[in-house]
Motif scaffolding. Structure first.
Motif, PDB file in Angstrom:
ATOM      1  N   VAL A 387      11.835   5.191   5.165  1.00 40.05           N
ATOM      2  CA  VAL A 387      12.158   5.353   3.747  1.00 40.05           C
ATOM      3  C   VAL A 387      13.115   4.257   3.287  1.00 40.05           C
ATOM      4  O   VAL A 387      12.987   3.702   2.208  1.00 40.05           O
ATOM      5  N   PHE A 388      14.096   3.951   4.092  1.00 40.98           N
ATOM      6  CA  PHE A 388      15.128   2.952   3.817  1.00 40.98           C
ATOM      7  C   PHE A 388      15.920   3.294   2.562  1.00 40.98           C
ATOM      8  O   PHE A 388      16.079   2.501   1.632  1.00 40.98           O
ATOM      9  N   GLY A 389      16.422   4.486   2.572  1.00 37.58           N
ATOM     10  CA  GLY A 389      17.304   4.993   1.524  1.00 37.58           C
ATOM     11  C   GLY A 389      18.100   6.137   2.111  1.00 37.58           C
ATOM     12  O   GLY A 389      17.930   6.502   3.281  1.00 37.58           O
ATOM     13  N   PRO A 390      18.979   6.763   1.323  1.00 38.28           N
ATOM     14  CA  PRO A 390      19.842   7.831   1.855  1.00 38.28           C
ATOM     15  C   PRO A 390      19.109   9.163   1.987  1.00 38.28           C
ATOM     16  O   PRO A 390      19.479  10.169   1.383  1.00 38.28           O
ATOM     17  N   VAL A 391      18.052   9.166   2.780  1.00 33.76           N
ATOM     18  CA  VAL A 391      17.190  10.335   2.937  1.00 33.76           C
ATOM     19  C   VAL A 391      17.003  10.620   4.427  1.00 33.76           C
ATOM     20  O   VAL A 391      16.514   9.766   5.171  1.00 33.76           O
ATOM     21  N   LEU A 392      17.387  11.819   4.853  1.00 35.32           N
ATOM     22  CA  LEU A 392      17.189  12.269   6.225  1.00 35.32           C
ATOM     23  C   LEU A 392      16.201  13.424   6.244  1.00 35.32           C
ATOM     24  O   LEU A 392      16.072  14.154   5.254  1.00 35.32           O
ATOM     25  N   THR A 393      15.516  13.590   7.363  1.00 29.27           N
ATOM     26  CA  THR A 393      14.641  14.741   7.548  1.00 29.27           C
ATOM     27  C   THR A 393      15.209  15.615   8.657  1.00 29.27           C
ATOM     28  O   THR A 393      15.923  15.127   9.538  1.00 29.27           O
ATOM     29  N   LEU A 394      14.880  16.898   8.621  1.00 27.15           N
ATOM     30  CA  LEU A 394      15.364  17.854   9.620  1.00 27.15           C
ATOM     31  C   LEU A 394      14.181  18.621  10.206  1.00 27.15           C
ATOM     32  O   LEU A 394      13.398  19.229   9.481  1.00 27.15           O
ATOM     33  N   GLN A 395      14.059  18.555  11.533  1.00 24.86           N
ATOM     34  CA  GLN A 395      13.091  19.352  12.267  1.00 24.86           C
ATOM     35  C   GLN A 395      13.815  20.054  13.408  1.00 24.86           C
ATOM     36  O   GLN A 395      14.837  19.559  13.892  1.00 24.86           O
ATOM     37  N   THR A 396      13.285  21.163  13.843  1.00 22.94           N
ATOM     38  CA  THR A 396      13.911  21.902  14.939  1.00 22.94           C
ATOM     39  C   THR A 396      12.982  21.903  16.151  1.00 22.94           C
ATOM     40  O   THR A 396      11.777  21.682  16.053  1.00 22.94           O
ATOM     41  N   PHE A 397      13.578  22.172  17.314  1.00 21.96           N
ATOM     42  CA  PHE A 397      12.825  22.250  18.563  1.00 21.96           C
ATOM     43  C   PHE A 397      13.402  23.373  19.413  1.00 21.96           C
ATOM     44  O   PHE A 397      14.543  23.815  19.210  1.00 21.96           O
ATOM     45  N   GLY A 398      12.620  23.833  20.396  1.00 20.04           N
ATOM     46  CA  GLY A 398      13.050  24.946  21.228  1.00 20.04           C
ATOM     47  C   GLY A 398      13.447  24.564  22.641  1.00 20.04           C
ATOM     48  O   GLY A 398      14.111  25.340  23.325  1.00 20.04           O
ATOM     49  N   HIS A 399      13.024  23.364  23.088  1.00 16.64           N
ATOM     50  CA  HIS A 399      13.357  22.938  24.457  1.00 16.64           C
ATOM     51  C   HIS A 399      13.306  21.418  24.520  1.00 16.64           C
ATOM     52  O   HIS A 399      12.798  20.755  23.601  1.00 16.64           O
ATOM     53  N   ASP A 400      13.792  20.872  25.613  1.00 14.78           N
ATOM     54  CA  ASP A 400      13.922  19.417  25.735  1.00 14.78           C
ATOM     55  C   ASP A 400      12.588  18.704  25.604  1.00 14.78           C
ATOM     56  O   ASP A 400      12.504  17.642  24.969  1.00 14.78           O
ATOM     57  N   ASP A 401      11.545  19.243  26.215  1.00 18.59           N
ATOM     58  CA  ASP A 401      10.247  18.579  26.153  1.00 18.59           C
ATOM     59  C   ASP A 401       9.769  18.440  24.714  1.00 18.59           C
ATOM     60  O   ASP A 401       9.190  17.408  24.333  1.00 18.59           O
ATOM     61  N   GLU A 402      10.011  19.459  23.918  1.00 18.85           N
ATOM     62  CA  GLU A 402       9.604  19.403  22.516  1.00 18.85           C
ATOM     63  C   GLU A 402      10.443  18.377  21.761  1.00 18.85           C
ATOM     64  O   GLU A 402       9.918  17.623  20.922  1.00 18.85           O
ATOM     65  N   ALA A 403      11.730  18.307  22.065  1.00 18.76           N
ATOM     66  CA  ALA A 403      12.600  17.316  21.422  1.00 18.76           C
ATOM     67  C   ALA A 403      12.115  15.902  21.721  1.00 18.76           C
ATOM     68  O   ALA A 403      12.042  15.043  20.830  1.00 18.76           O
ATOM     69  N   VAL A 404      11.767  15.666  22.977  1.00 18.47           N
ATOM     70  CA  VAL A 404      11.294  14.338  23.377  1.00 18.47           C
ATOM     71  C   VAL A 404       9.966  14.015  22.705  1.00 18.47           C
ATOM     72  O   VAL A 404       9.747  12.885  22.240  1.00 18.47           O
ATOM     73  N   ALA A 405       9.084  14.996  22.626  1.00 18.20           N
ATOM     74  CA  ALA A 405       7.792  14.775  21.979  1.00 18.20           C
ATOM     75  C   ALA A 405       7.971  14.432  20.505  1.00 18.20           C
ATOM     76  O   ALA A 405       7.298  13.529  19.983  1.00 18.20           O
ATOM     77  N   LEU A 406       8.853  15.153  19.826  1.00 22.55           N
ATOM     78  CA  LEU A 406       9.122  14.845  18.417  1.00 22.55           C
ATOM     79  C   LEU A 406       9.760  13.465  18.276  1.00 22.55           C
ATOM     80  O   LEU A 406       9.397  12.681  17.392  1.00 22.55           O
ATOM     81  N   ALA A 407      10.718  13.161  19.145  1.00 22.37           N
ATOM     82  CA  ALA A 407      11.407  11.871  19.080  1.00 22.37           C
ATOM     83  C   ALA A 407      10.441  10.719  19.252  1.00 22.37           C
ATOM     84  O   ALA A 407      10.546   9.687  18.566  1.00 22.37           O
ATOM     85  N   ASN A 408       9.478  10.880  20.171  1.00 25.17           N
ATOM     86  CA  ASN A 408       8.533   9.808  20.477  1.00 25.17           C
ATOM     87  C   ASN A 408       7.292   9.838  19.584  1.00 25.17           C
ATOM     88  O   ASN A 408       6.412   8.992  19.734  1.00 25.17           O
ATOM     89  N   GLY A 409       7.246  10.775  18.651  1.00 25.06           N
ATOM     90  CA  GLY A 409       6.030  11.007  17.887  1.00 25.06           C
ATOM     91  C   GLY A 409       5.879  10.202  16.623  1.00 25.06           C
ATOM     92  O   GLY A 409       5.329  10.708  15.633  1.00 25.06           O
ATOM     93  N   THR A 410       6.371   8.956  16.601  1.00 24.89           N
ATOM     94  CA  THR A 410       6.104   8.043  15.496  1.00 24.89           C
ATOM     95  C   THR A 410       5.694   6.694  16.072  1.00 24.89           C
ATOM     96  O   THR A 410       5.786   6.467  17.281  1.00 24.89           O
ATOM     97  N   ASP A 411       5.272   5.802  15.204  1.00 23.12           N
ATOM     98  CA  ASP A 411       4.882   4.458  15.642  1.00 23.12           C
ATOM     99  C   ASP A 411       6.075   3.526  15.791  1.00 23.12           C
ATOM    100  O   ASP A 411       5.908   2.357  16.146  1.00 23.12           O
TER     101      ASP A 411
END
Length: 491
Positions: A387-411
């Motif tokens: 976005v390159f502006g003062p905009v953050l997104t918020l997602q939740t996860f239940g365990h480490d594997d899900e956090a890593v998958a979300l973190a790595n889930g963009t180009d």
């Protein structure tokens, strides 16, 4: 066409190019305005084919003598360059704050000292790149870092001074000559940088500044077959065009591009510390490539994390970046404001929820309220694209594997942040696919360390020896330890 100097407060800035040690006007110019209040600052010379040709010729001529110097012989000149940047600190701070909307306090305490260090540190580090021997049973290898040639440097509008010196430091220290193309939305501190180089006694042609747009001036520079290196920081679409043009001449490119970095908050994180650091992601109005803009928070602590972050965001002072108390300034340009607003509006229309912000701030036309968007899917545009502006997104996860998958889930794969108990956070950080990641911290940089991204976040690394690996031609001189007799067996 003669153009008048631009007056920024008490400081005058030349609107002309700097080529072969002299100021050169242009036949055409473009208008420049301040994002603070959209006041017109004046007109800046726009480079054409003639200016590009003159700058490359000057850099070519200067390369013969500049590259012939040793690192120790170049050092005094580059030390003076750093000193001259320091002598212009007041002007550089005032001008970039007005020109780019950067916080004046950040310029004073962070950017200008870093700009000086960028030149000085690489000039001194080049002394360590002497001929390095490698001994084997058969031969003694002498590894040299030779200057590559004419280098084109193209910098973005969000940090023109810092990123110009970040590239100029190693390029000049390596013995290259440079042509700098400043960002058209914020070119003025690069003009002051030319004044500093001139006062420091850099030989004519060693450092040149040609202003203009990326589509014309920049395109001509990167496509020229006499260029040996191209170093670019900016957007992915522009990088593709640069790589294609430079690739036609097999010219190596260093590309530091966008980010969509994850900010992971584990269930054992210090929530006060994490919330305070997350609030920093709004600095420079969110126009920071390495910011952790995707908040990924463990579902057990998500509500508490938001509750601790909200008052910190509410306390942010939005206003004129030249005021000491201001913490969030303007977005650079009306087109960028529209782009940011479009991301938010489309997300909300698609079912996303605004926790705060969401639109322009009352302070001025180019000011945008710090924004947090949630109720998102991983494939949503606002999650996937910068976005390159003062905009953050918020997602939740239940365990480490899900956090890593979300973190790595963009180009993208530039940077990241991970908060949690140190061993736990480090283990998660090791699995996140980025060029770098901060554990329980943010923004710690060392010039000796590598900086750069993977995937769409770029190609190559900057910093320390990685910068010299790019800006130099590495050569191996092989000295046999035994008399050599030519034989087909050696093939």
């Amino acid at each position: 066409m003669s153009t008048e100097p631009l007056r920024i407060g008490d400081h005058l800035v030349s609107p002309d190019h700097y080529i072969d040690g002299a100021r050169v006007p242009g036949q055409r110019s473009f208008e420049l305005f301040s994002p603070i209040d959209q006041r017109v600052l004046g007109h800046v010379a726009e480079g054409d084919e003639e200016h590009v040709e003159a700058a490359i010729q000057a850099a070519q001529r200067a390369f013969a003598s500049w590259s012939a110097l040793t690192a120790a012989q170049r050092l005094p000149c580059l030390e003076r360059f750093a000193d001259e940047i320091g002598r212009r600190a007041q002007a550089l701070c005032a001008v970039e704050s007005t020109d780019a909307g950067v916080l004046l306090s950040r310029m004073q305490h962070g950017v200008v000292p870093r700009a000086m260090l960028n030149i000085r540190w690489f000039a001194r580090h080049a002394l360590e790149l002497q001929d390095r021997p490698i001994d084997t049973e058969q031969a003694r290898h002498i590894v040299r870092h030779d200057p590559a040639g004419v280098t084109v440097i193209i910098t973005p509008w969000n940090a023109p001074l810092m990123l110009s010196t970040w590239k100029l430091g190693p390029a000049l220290a390596a013995g290259n000559t440079c042509v700098l193309k400043p960002p058209e939305w914020a070119p003025l501190t690069c003009s002051l940088l030319a004044d500093a180089a001139d006062a420091a006694g850099l030989p004519p042609g060693v450092f040149n500044v040609v202003q203009g747009t990326g589509a014309t001036t920049g395109a001509r520079l990167v496509a020229d077959p006499r260029v040996a290196r191209v170093s670019f920081t900016g957007s992915v679409p522009t990088a593709r065009r640069i790589a294609q043009a430079a690739g036609a001449n097999l010219v190596p490119c260093s590309l530091e591009l966008g980010g969509k970095s994850p900010f992971i908050v584990l269930e054992d994180a210090d929530l006060d510390a994490a919330a305070a650091t997350a609030t920093l992601m709004y600095r420079n109005a969110g126009q920071v490539c390495l910011a952790g803009t995707r908040l990924l928070v463990h579902e057990q602590v998500a509500d508490e994390f938001v509750a601790r972050m909200r008052p910190l965001v509410d306390q942010l002072v939005i206003g004129d970046p030249r005021e000491e108390a201001t913490e969030v300034g303007p977005i650079i340009h009306p087109r960028q404001v529209e782009r940011v607003q479009g991301f938010v509006d489309r997300a909300v229309a698609g079912g996303a929820k605004l926790l705060w912000g969401g639109g322009r701030h009352a302070f001025g036309a180019l000011y945008f309220s710090p924004t947090l968007v949630t109720n998102l899917q991983q494939d949503d545009e606002i999650v996937q694209n910068e976005v390159f502006g003062p905009v953050l997104t918020l997602q939740t996860f239940g365990h480490d594997d899900e956090a890593v998958a979300l973190a790595n889930g963009t180009d993208y794969g530039l940077g990241g942040v991970c908060y949690g108990e140190t061993a736990h956070a480090t283990a998660v950080a090791e699995r996140v696919r980025t060029g770098f990641i901060w554990v329980n911290s943010f923004g710690i940089r060392d010039l000796a360390a590598p900086f750069g991204g993977i995937k769409r976040s770029g190609i190559g690394r900057e910093g320390g020896e990685w910068s010299f690996e790019f800006f130099c031609d590495v050569k191996d001189i092989v000295l046999p330890k035994k008399p050599f007799r030519a034989s087909f067996a050696h093939r």
